[in-house]
Scaffold this active site. Structure first.
Site, PDB file in Angstrom:
ATOM      1  N   CYS A 157      14.606   4.086  -4.380  1.00 40.10           N
ATOM      2  CA  CYS A 157      15.571   4.787  -3.532  1.00 40.10           C
ATOM      3  C   CYS A 157      16.427   3.828  -2.705  1.00 40.10           C
ATOM      4  O   CYS A 157      17.116   2.984  -3.244  1.00 40.10           O
ATOM      5  CB  CYS A 157      14.847   5.801  -2.646  1.00 40.10           C
ATOM      6  SG  CYS A 157      15.935   7.070  -1.958  1.00 40.10           S
ATOM      7  N   LYS A 191       6.507   0.877  -2.532  1.00 38.99           N
ATOM      8  CA  LYS A 191       7.770   0.719  -1.819  1.00 38.99           C
ATOM      9  C   LYS A 191       7.591  -0.185  -0.605  1.00 38.99           C
ATOM     10  O   LYS A 191       6.733   0.051   0.241  1.00 38.99           O
ATOM     11  CB  LYS A 191       8.310   2.085  -1.398  1.00 38.99           C
ATOM     12  CG  LYS A 191       9.726   2.053  -0.824  1.00 38.99           C
ATOM     13  CD  LYS A 191      10.228   3.464  -0.543  1.00 38.99           C
ATOM     14  CE  LYS A 191      11.676   3.456  -0.069  1.00 38.99           C
ATOM     15  NZ  LYS A 191      12.189   4.820   0.189  1.00 38.99           N
ATOM     16  N   GLU A 205      11.993   8.468  -8.985  1.00 34.58           N
ATOM     17  CA  GLU A 205      11.152   8.632  -7.800  1.00 34.58           C
ATOM     18  C   GLU A 205      10.750  10.104  -7.661  1.00 34.58           C
ATOM     19  O   GLU A 205      11.554  11.000  -7.914  1.00 34.58           O
ATOM     20  CB  GLU A 205      11.942   8.192  -6.554  1.00 34.58           C
ATOM     21  CG  GLU A 205      11.196   8.369  -5.241  1.00 34.58           C
ATOM     22  CD  GLU A 205      12.090   8.170  -4.027  1.00 34.58           C
ATOM     23  OE1 GLU A 205      11.568   7.837  -2.959  1.00 34.58           O
ATOM     24  OE2 GLU A 205      13.333   8.361  -4.163  1.00 34.58           O
TER      25      GLU A 205
END
Length: 534
Positions: free
Chosen positions: A403, A347, A288
């Site tokens: 994440c 995301k 990321e």
């Protein structure tokens, strides 16, 4: 003899408030020590046992306060990464107190359910942990399922329970073992008091503590019988940890340097592989924020990535940002040789107050700092599975998570049910310095590997990165704030574990049973069949 009187005898004794508070606090400290950073995983059931002993025989209101004590003793130090020099004390304590309120609710619930005594009481406490984590993982704003009890057990036989019923089942097993230890400890305490003449002569003799301690030990070890196969065709994966110029919130102040670091480390790894005559790669994964420069709008950034892709001759999955007029998208994109970008995952679960501000107008009344985040992150439309296959190589179906998304059960499971044979976890831990946040996250990825029987590529800009086999074992974990490249064969498995097949059913069932036991306990208290003893 009525049940209420038996129950009062079972949990009678001059247990002082000081002793209860000390037990609750020590339980929280043991839980903290069980998590990565310290890694003393056997202390997780011990922590549950101490927290349970604190509320045994206490009134429900006292259980609420004692649960809060356990929560604060656990969350304040365990979430200290949220209070690094880069973030400040307010986010840290605010988050820790909020999470501790769920432990307060759990303390209240445990105080009620434990009154049944024996195995039923221990079962109630185990289910109370499942219910607490279920609620904490969903509220508010999508929840915060970090440092769940299961995530301390990646090296434990109890962690293998995740392959049967997911992370909630591993939490249940760990909490049940702890609750049985608490009942065994309390039984032993009563036997000592009875022998010392400190209980009424007519008190019935308690059962042997071994009645509860032995099942606890058996349950703690039975996970070793759960098979965790690692066979299957393999893909050669290179995971690149490029490092950043400096840690903190301004890690991306030199965004081009971060991108160049990852390209440079990739080219160096390719050169080393060529010199060593290593087998061909199937896939390269960058973390990321490895390109915080939009590679579509900034052609020079895109050219750096495409140059590395051409040199590698295989796809590179890049963590990037796409800039839009009113929002920014945190994305995982696939670059292919001679083509460029072919696949994009956005995301799905941006972090509230970090990547977007919910109810901005309301929170502006509390702090003007909310306007420091002027543009929020986009919310992705759904999962994506990246399909990649070099000539003569295996077909790789990779499901990305970005994440904190790895902590959400449904997001990871959906990747598997959509067909992924390999899981990607791309993260950036630069904000959290040398704290325990990075290893806490890596432990979550290990439980996901066990839960779904999938290899996991866990790669961070700064570490700790690792390649993970389907049994949760690590291949060459990196250290923090170094440039590194991990290169290994990872099994590609297609079969589903029981946990993948059942999905949230065990968790929902546990919550339903917990509610039924709660209704039973409340009815017993209202009808006078049971009155708490302090």
């Amino acid at each position: 003899m009525r049940h209420g009187r038996c129950c009062n005898r079972l949990y009678s004794g001059p247990v002082t408030l000081t002793a209860r508070v000390a037990s609750a606090a020590l339980g929280g400290i043991c839980l903290m020590l069980a998590f990565p950073g310290y890694g003393l995983w056997p202390l997780a059931p011990v922590g549950v046992a101490l927290a349970t002993l604190a509320v045994l025989g206490a009134r429900a209101r006292a259980g609420l306060a004692l649960g809060l004590v356990t929560g604060l003793a656990f969350f304040v130090p365990t979430l200290s990464w949220a209070g690094t020099d880069f973030l400040g004390i307010i986010p840290w304590l605010g988050l820790a107190v909020l999470q501790s309120l769920y432990f307060a609710l759990q303390g209240w619930l445990s105080a009620l359910l434990a009154r049944s005594g024996g195995f039923v009481g221990a079962l109630g406490v185990g289910l109370a942990w499942v219910a607490q984590e279920s609620l904490r993982s969903r509220t508010p704003y999508g929840g915060f399922p970090w440092v769940r009890l299961a995530f301390s057990q990646a090296d434990s036989p109890l962690g293998r329970w995740a392959a049967l019923g997911g992370a909630p089942f591993a939490t249940f097993g760990t909490a049940l073992v702890g609750a049985l230890l608490a009942v065994a400890g309390h039984t032993a305490y009563r036997r000592l008091r009875l022998r010392g003449g400190r209980l009424p002569a007519q008190t019935p003799p308690p059962r042997s503590p071994l009645r509860y301690a032995v099942p606890a030990l058996v349950l703690g070890a039975v996970g070793l019988l759960v098979p965790l196969p690692v066979d299957g065709p393999t893909a050669r994966v290179l995971a690149v940890q490029g490092n950043v110029p400096r840690p903190g919130l301004d890690f991306n102040a030199e965004r081009r340097a971060v991108l160049d670091n990852h390209a440079r480390e990739t080219l160096a790894a390719l050169a080393r592989r060529g010199a060593a005559g290593a087998p061909p790669l199937d896939l390269i994964v960058w973390p990321e924020n490895s390109s915080d420069i939009d590679p579509v709008r900034n052609l020079d950034a895109g050219a750096v990535i495409q140059s590395a892709v051409q040199r590698a001759g295989v796809p590179i999955v890049v963590g990037a940002l796409f800039e839009r007029p009113d929002e920014i998208a945190n994305v995982s994109v696939v670059y292919r040789p001679d083509i460029g970008i072919t696949d994009t995952y956005v995301k799905q679960h941006p972090v509230p107050f970090a990547e977007y501000i919910p109810h901005r107008d309301f929170y502006r009344h509390l702090s003007a700092s909310v306007d420091l985040l002027r543009v929020g992150m986009a919310i992705g439309p759904g999962p994506e599975v990246f399909t990649m296959q070099r000539a003569g190589g295996p077909r790789v179906l990779a499901g990305p998570s970005i994440c904190f998304e790895v902590a959400y059960d449904d997001l990871v499971r959906t990747n598997v049910t959509e067909g992924s044979t390999l899981l990607l976890v791309q993260t950036n831990n630069a904000t959290f310095g040398a704290s325990h946040e990075s290893v806490q996250q890596l432990a979550i990825s290990r439980i996901r590997a066990i839960e779904h029987g999938r290899s996991v590529v866990h790669v961070s800009t700064v570490g700790v990165s690792a390649l993970i086999r389907p049994d949760g074992s690590l291949i060459e974990p990196t250290t923090l704030f170094t440039a590194a490249a991990l290169d290994a064969d990872l099994p590609l498995r297609e079969s589903r574990t029981l946990a993948t097949t059942l999905g949230p059913v065990p968790e929902y069932l546990g919550c339903v049973v917990a509610l039924l036991l709660l209704a039973r306990a409340l009815w017993a208290r209202r009808s006078g069949k049971e009155s708490p003893s302090s």
